[in-house]
Design a protein around this motif. Structure first.
Motif, short mmCIF file in Angstrom:
data_model
loop_
_atom_site.label_atom_id
_atom_site.label_comp_id
_atom_site.label_asym_id
_atom_site.label_seq_id
_atom_site.Cartn_x
_atom_site.Cartn_y
_atom_site.Cartn_z
N ALA A 39 8.57 52.74 30.11
CA ALA A 39 9.36 53.98 30.08
C ALA A 39 10.28 54.06 28.87
CB ALA A 39 10.19 54.09 31.36
N GLY A 40 10.44 52.96 28.15
CA GLY A 40 11.31 52.94 26.98
C GLY A 40 12.79 52.91 27.32
N VAL A 41 13.11 52.26 28.46
CA VAL A 41 14.52 52.15 28.88
C VAL A 41 14.79 50.70 29.26
CG1 VAL A 41 14.56 54.53 29.71
CG2 VAL A 41 13.98 52.68 31.29
N THR A 42 16.02 50.43 29.64
CA THR A 42 16.38 49.09 30.09
C THR A 42 16.15 48.98 31.60
OG1 THR A 42 18.68 49.67 30.59
CG2 THR A 42 18.17 48.97 28.33
N PRO A 43 15.97 47.75 32.11
CA PRO A 43 15.85 47.58 33.56
C PRO A 43 17.04 48.17 34.31
CG PRO A 43 15.10 45.60 32.46
CD PRO A 43 15.71 46.48 31.39
N ALA A 44 18.22 48.05 33.72
CA ALA A 44 19.42 48.60 34.37
C ALA A 44 19.31 50.11 34.53
CB ALA A 44 20.66 48.24 33.57
N SER A 45 18.69 50.76 33.57
CA SER A 45 18.51 52.21 33.66
C SER A 45 17.58 52.58 34.82
CB SER A 45 17.94 52.75 32.34
OG SER A 45 18.84 52.57 31.28
N VAL A 46 16.56 51.76 35.03
CA VAL A 46 15.65 52.01 36.14
C VAL A 46 16.40 51.87 37.46
CG1 VAL A 46 13.53 51.30 37.31
CG2 VAL A 46 13.67 51.19 34.81
N LEU A 47 17.25 50.84 37.55
CA LEU A 47 17.99 50.57 38.78
C LEU A 47 19.06 51.62 39.06
CD1 LEU A 47 18.35 46.69 38.48
CD2 LEU A 47 16.85 47.98 40.02
N TYR A 48 19.38 52.42 38.09
CA TYR A 48 20.33 53.52 38.32
C TYR A 48 19.69 54.56 39.25
CZ TYR A 48 23.37 57.53 37.45
OH TYR A 48 24.21 58.61 37.61
N TYR A 49 18.35 54.69 39.16
CA TYR A 49 17.64 55.70 39.95
C TYR A 49 16.94 55.13 41.17
CZ TYR A 49 18.50 58.66 35.91
OH TYR A 49 19.12 59.38 34.92
N TYR A 50 16.56 53.85 41.12
CA TYR A 50 15.86 53.22 42.24
C TYR A 50 16.49 51.86 42.51
CZ TYR A 50 12.44 56.89 41.46
OH TYR A 50 11.85 58.11 41.31
N ALA A 51 16.70 51.56 43.78
CA ALA A 51 17.41 50.33 44.15
C ALA A 51 16.66 49.07 43.72
CB ALA A 51 17.65 50.30 45.66
N ASP A 52 15.33 49.13 43.77
CA ASP A 52 14.51 47.99 43.38
C ASP A 52 13.08 48.46 43.13
OD1 ASP A 52 13.35 48.33 45.93
OD2 ASP A 52 14.69 46.84 46.82
N ILE A 53 12.21 47.54 42.77
CA ILE A 53 10.83 47.90 42.43
C ILE A 53 10.08 48.43 43.64
CG2 ILE A 53 9.88 45.60 42.87
CD1 ILE A 53 8.89 47.95 39.97
N GLN A 54 10.43 47.94 44.84
CA GLN A 54 9.76 48.41 46.04
C GLN A 54 10.07 49.88 46.32
OE1 GLN A 54 7.46 46.63 47.88
NE2 GLN A 54 7.67 45.19 46.18
N GLU A 55 11.30 50.28 46.09
CA GLU A 55 11.66 51.68 46.28
C GLU A 55 10.95 52.57 45.26
OE1 GLU A 55 15.68 54.15 45.56
OE2 GLU A 55 15.81 52.79 47.28
N LEU A 56 10.79 52.07 44.07
CA LEU A 56 10.06 52.81 43.04
C LEU A 56 8.58 52.91 43.41
CD1 LEU A 56 9.93 54.24 40.34
CD2 LEU A 56 9.97 52.00 39.20
N PHE A 57 8.01 51.83 43.91
CA PHE A 57 6.62 51.87 44.36
C PHE A 57 6.44 52.91 45.47
CE2 PHE A 57 5.47 47.19 43.19
CZ PHE A 57 5.26 47.58 41.88
N ALA A 58 7.40 52.96 46.39
CA ALA A 58 7.32 53.92 47.49
C ALA A 58 7.34 55.35 46.96
CB ALA A 58 8.48 53.70 48.46
N ALA A 59 8.13 55.60 45.92
CA ALA A 59 8.19 56.93 45.31
C ALA A 59 6.87 57.28 44.63
CB ALA A 59 9.33 56.99 44.30
N VAL A 60 6.26 56.29 44.00
CA VAL A 60 4.96 56.51 43.36
C VAL A 60 3.91 56.83 44.42
CG1 VAL A 60 3.10 55.41 42.07
CG2 VAL A 60 5.47 55.06 41.37
N PHE A 61 3.92 56.08 45.51
CA PHE A 61 2.96 56.33 46.59
C PHE A 61 3.16 57.73 47.16
CE2 PHE A 61 1.55 56.41 50.96
CZ PHE A 61 0.31 55.81 50.90
N GLU A 62 4.41 58.12 47.36
CA GLU A 62 4.73 59.45 47.90
C GLU A 62 4.13 60.55 47.03
OE1 GLU A 62 6.81 62.37 50.26
OE2 GLU A 62 6.96 60.21 50.56
#
Length: 209
Positions: A39-62
């Motif tokens: 995504a061209g961002v830092t891991p901290a930037s990702v965690l600003y929007y999603y609590a962890d990788i599992q929550e992000l996976f759930a959003a992708v599945f949705e």
């Protein structure tokens, strides 16, 4: 990654990055840093929007499940009559080479999330119910029109189609069947449960005139 105008746009960009990463690496090998890099961002930037990788996976599945369902719904709506609609329902559920196979692979990669996260599990249950209902509606249409003589309850028969789709899709992903094999087998199942000889293997016959 360009600066988004709002949070919804940022989330969509992170989901896009995750889709590409999961398809390339697999869900089990995908780490937060991999998504951030894509995504061209830092891991901290990702965690600003999603609590962890599992929550992000759930959003992708949705999102992936919703997109997949809508495409099936549109394909069925475009068909005319019970036989054509059931054929469209079957065809739209086959992981054809290209986007169809990639979408199916993505959903299978993310399925374990539903085993560990209740919100994802509920989305999986809803996803199965929605697809079952597509089949149920078409089967009921054919029963009521006299085109089908059903061998059982339309809801139960619809669920059997979805179960077969899932099992055959896994066979395809591990290389033991082709997409055409899957469609042919589902058409055989349709002929069995509807009593209609209109369901034969291969492309749908073209109408005359």
């Amino acid at each position: 990654m360009a600066r988004p105008r709002n949070q919804a746009e940022r989330r969509a960009q992170l989901i896009d990055a995750t889709v590409g990463t999961v398809v390339d690496l697999g869900a089990t090998a995908t780490k937060l840093r991999d998504v951030a890099r894509a995504a061209g961002v830092t891991p901290a930037s990702v965690l600003y929007y999603y609590a962890d990788i599992q929550e992000l996976f759930a959003a992708v599945f949705e999102r992936s499940a919703a997109t997949y369902f809508v495409s099936r719904e549109e394909a069925i709506a475009a068909a005319d009559g019970p036989v054509a609609r059931l054929r469209a329902c079957i065809h739209s559920g086959v992981p054809w080479p290209g986007e169809g196979e990639q979408s199916t692979r993505l959903l299978f990669e993310l399925f374990p999330v539903a085993l560990r996260q209740e919100s994802a599990a509920q989305r999986q249950r809803d996803f199965v119910r929605q697809q079952t209902d597509l089949y149920r509606q078409v089967l009921e249409l054919g029963r009521d029109s006299g085109d089908f003589t059903l061998t059982g309850n339309p809801s139960a028969l619809g669920r059997s189609f979805v179960a077969l789709e899932d099992g055959y899709a896994m066979d395809l992903l591990v290389g033991s069947v082709t997409a055409q094999d899957i469609e042919d087998r589902l058409l055989d199942h349709a002929r069995t449960v509807t009593g209609s000889k209109a369901f034969v293997a291969g492309p749908a016959p073209r109408s005359e005139g």
